[in-house]
Design an enzyme around this catalytic site. Structure first.
Site, short mmCIF file in Angstrom:
data_model
loop_
_atom_site.label_atom_id
_atom_site.label_comp_id
_atom_site.label_asym_id
_atom_site.label_seq_id
_atom_site.Cartn_x
_atom_site.Cartn_y
_atom_site.Cartn_z
N SER A 54 0.86 -1.14 0.05
CA SER A 54 0.00 -0.06 -0.11
C SER A 54 0.93 1.07 -0.04
O SER A 54 1.77 1.25 -0.77
CB SER A 54 -0.93 -0.05 1.18
OG SER A 54 -2.03 0.89 1.08
N ARG A 61 -12.00 6.74 9.10
CA ARG A 61 -11.73 5.16 8.91
C ARG A 61 -12.82 4.50 8.03
O ARG A 61 -12.43 3.63 7.36
CB ARG A 61 -11.53 4.87 10.43
CG ARG A 61 -11.19 3.07 10.36
CD ARG A 61 -9.90 2.62 9.72
NE ARG A 61 -9.54 1.36 10.06
CZ ARG A 61 -8.38 0.94 9.63
NH1 ARG A 61 -7.23 1.62 9.01
NH2 ARG A 61 -8.13 -0.24 9.88
N ASP A 101 -8.52 -5.25 -6.24
CA ASP A 101 -7.94 -3.93 -5.63
C ASP A 101 -8.53 -2.95 -6.31
O ASP A 101 -8.14 -2.52 -7.33
CB ASP A 101 -6.59 -4.19 -5.48
CG ASP A 101 -5.90 -3.32 -4.58
OD1 ASP A 101 -6.93 -2.06 -4.04
OD2 ASP A 101 -4.82 -2.95 -4.32
N HIS A 154 -8.12 -4.32 -1.71
CA HIS A 154 -6.90 -4.04 -1.24
C HIS A 154 -6.36 -4.78 -0.06
O HIS A 154 -5.27 -4.87 -0.11
CB HIS A 154 -6.86 -2.52 -0.87
CG HIS A 154 -5.57 -1.91 -0.82
ND1 HIS A 154 -4.67 -1.80 -1.59
CD2 HIS A 154 -5.17 -1.06 0.34
CE1 HIS A 154 -3.63 -1.23 -1.05
NE2 HIS A 154 -3.81 -0.66 0.14
N ASP A 155 -7.39 -5.16 0.74
CA ASP A 155 -6.96 -5.92 2.06
C ASP A 155 -6.23 -7.05 1.66
O ASP A 155 -5.68 -7.78 2.51
CB ASP A 155 -8.49 -6.33 2.69
CG ASP A 155 -8.50 -5.25 3.78
OD1 ASP A 155 -7.64 -4.49 3.93
OD2 ASP A 155 -9.64 -5.66 4.50
#
EC number: 2.3.1.31
Lengths: 415, 415
Positions: free
Chosen positions: B155, B226, B329, B362-363
């Site tokens: 990232s 968040r 992603d 993305h995780d």
């Protein structure tokens, strides 16, 4: 009621009608539901077309008449599609657009006056898409309109149109669902939930009681909610083209919200400037409680609710349907539209799924009228056989291979 | 410094080093930069691997040692990849991870003590990725480490790794850039800007001065920020699988933020419950000002800044590079990685772009270690020739057709 004397296609009615007591899906009653609408053209008995507006839209669909209570992007929001000589031609059709319950453009909602003479605020009953449809039906009854030539809606207005096919299947000959789906996916549910939280955590929201002249509006929270929404309406490609990473100038940051000194070292980018401007404009024209109510209605809508499947929900509908989707739309995807088309096919209704190649994101249904108008106009006159209407399925056959609508993906995220 | 006496691969150092005066890219100076780091394994002269953490990560990369100042998801955040016998094997490599300036896990940042004994707050200088890299270099100097076997980052940590190849090209033999890009696209820039605005419009943010014991934290704004971030890390597919539209139960809505009575009619969905829980946890572990500072560093990073192109920026790097991207992603897409791979190819550096089929968004770089570990491990030992390392380009040839990484699009938005 105001009615201008002019050529049929340029006639506009604009009024607010008290349809009396109204029971919401929640079971709650209000003594008087006021319904604001505009109507364009002349009713000839079989030419009524109901247009359903999107989340923050209004009844002022075309650039005719005054649209007096409406400003900004809610004003004349589909004037490229609806009007004399346009795809939904007001010379031919009597076009009715109704502001939905829970909104803030004249129809009863949180910001309107309750029985005690004060704004309802969050005492206003919860609102669902089904309540919107029933309010529209009551308004049409009042106008003396029974069966409709068509119901047309984009985005959550498309869900509203689908609900017509479920609740009043015999009243609709032709259904047009643009950039919509049978239900929101969890990604959009999550984004909507965050947007609502931005409003309710703004101290000025004050539990929904902010209508007094001496009370500040929750404009920061509403602005954030709008920015999240706006990002859902654009695509990576359209944002690349519109903004790139370009700076709108250092120090150009507006004074509409606080920033820390370190921010000044970094550029204030065009994308930020655009989002901030949009947020400010939106907070001026829309009610924060309405945003809570209407996004919840959208989130809650599920075509199959109370039925075994989407197809079962549509079983009683015997008209024809046109679905229009956009390859760059990640709010409501072409896959979702194709799944909906499948449900129509299983229900036996003639349906065409017209996929528009566009990198404009969800906004495409508003900003690409030259691509939306022709299939829409032809469908209204000729149904699924209309010349400009395409489908993802070859005549009488199975759905073609995914190539027909797969481009959504590559156009969405390619650079 | 604390150092445990144990087998080489299980050795951990954890310390905070004062590297003295530090001049930031902005030109501002602070008299003492404190740098918190952890190191795993034993340094043998040529086996140092720097791991760069992601936005809200910490130096506590592996589940070894105490990670005393770190909690939640910042703790042991890549323990499936880094450790004895893992892909980045601490029996072989001396792994160093440095908390970046501007963060809040021991390295100087807005929440740490300034020269007057009070927290810096927003008087802390603006921070860039280039500042992170130089702080890491200073820490390594302090540890007596010159040339590195590898720099690895995921990232924004991948941007940090890229910056190593630009600032210290001679110091890095192998570069691993996971789920990253040469720069953020405007969609992500927009989302980050909205997240920052959520923080700065929280009245408890108070211009960044909220560190007093009697002052409330801007936890609502940080929570919103968040949640926006979290939605960027997931994909439509992973959210469909994890949450669908399922209800977490009516009335289950937490009391962590306000809601209006009408909300109770609608389900509190699993996706909302998850996001609310994550927001609450995050606000407990992270500093709001750090979130402003670090997202701005990420937004600001542009590999080509000061150069004519990405390839020109990489021209001095003579090591090998592995890029890993994930088809689901949408924060950092496979296209962005492929574009970066092209830049390496043009610069003449051996590069492999390893595309991982995953719908985890993305995780994936954190939650699919079984897919990330093998190419990473093999690349560290054998370079681009490593057995488990694949590339989008056939040996010596042109890039293969887009089919190699096109699946990103369909997996991202198909249901």
């Amino acid at each position: 009621m105001s009615r201008t004397r002019t050529a049929p296609g340029r006639r506009v009615e604009s009024d607010v009608v008290d349809v009396g007591e109204f029971q919401f899906e929640s079971g709650e009653l209000i003594p008087n539901l006021h319904v604001a609408y505009e109507a364009y053209g002349e009713f000839t008995g079989d030419n009524a077309v109901v247009v359903c507006h999107a989340l923050t839209g209004s009844q002022h669909v075309a650039s005719l008449g005054s649209g007096s209570s409406v400003s900004g992007q809610a004003r004349a929001w589909w004037s490229d599609i609806v009007g004399p000589g346009k795809a939904i031609d007001t010379n031919d059709y009597y076009v009715v657009c109704v502001n939905v319950p829970g909104s803030c453009y004249g129809t009863s909602g949180p910001a309107s006056e309750g029985p005690d003479g004060e704004p309802w605020g969050t005492d206003f009953p919860p609102v669902t898409v089904s309540d919107w449809t029933r309010a529209q039906r009551l308004l049409l009854d009042h106008l003396g309109i029974g069966r409709l030539h068509a119901v047309v809606g984009g985005s959550v207005g498309g869900m509203n149109a689908l609900d017509w096919a479920v609740q009043y299947p015999d009243d609709v000959d032709r259904l047009v669902v643009v950039a919509a789906a049978a239900r929101l996916d969890p990604q959009c549910l999550g984004l909507d939930a965050v947007a609502r939280r931005a409003i309710t955590t703004d101290p000025n929201w004050n539990g929904g009681n902010y209508y007094g002249d001496d009370q500040p509006d929750p404009e920061q929270g509403l602005g954030l909610a709008r920015q999240i929404g706006h990002l859902m309406y654009l695509s990576k490609d359209s944002m690349d083209r519109k903004f790139g990473r370009r700076s709108a100038g250092r120090g150009g940051r507006g004074d509409t919200y606080p920033a820390d000194p370190a921010a000044a070292f970094f550029p204030y980018r065009e994308v930020e400037s655009y989002l901030d401007y949009q947020a400010e404009k939106f907070a001026e024209r829309f009610d924060a409680n309405s945003y809570l109510y209407l996004t919840r209605a959208m989130d809650d809508f599920d075509l199959s609710e109370g039925y075994e499947s989407d197809a079962a929900a549509l079983a009683a509908f015997e008209g024809e349907a046109l679905l229009v989707s956009f390859t760059g739309d990640w709010h409501f995807t072409t896959e979702q539209s194709e799944s909906l088309a499948e449900a129509f096919r299983r229900s036996g209704a003639p349906v065409a799924h017209h996929v528009v190649e566009s990198d404009h994101g969800h906004d495409a249904f508003l900003v690409e009228p030259e691509k939306v108008g022709p299939p829409l106009g032809d469908f209204l006159t000729e149904g699924v056989a209309g010349r400009a209407v395409t489908d993802t399925v070859a005549d009488g056959g199975e759905p073609e291979s995914e190539k027909d609508f797969a481009p959504v993906h590559s156009s969405l995220f390619s650079r």
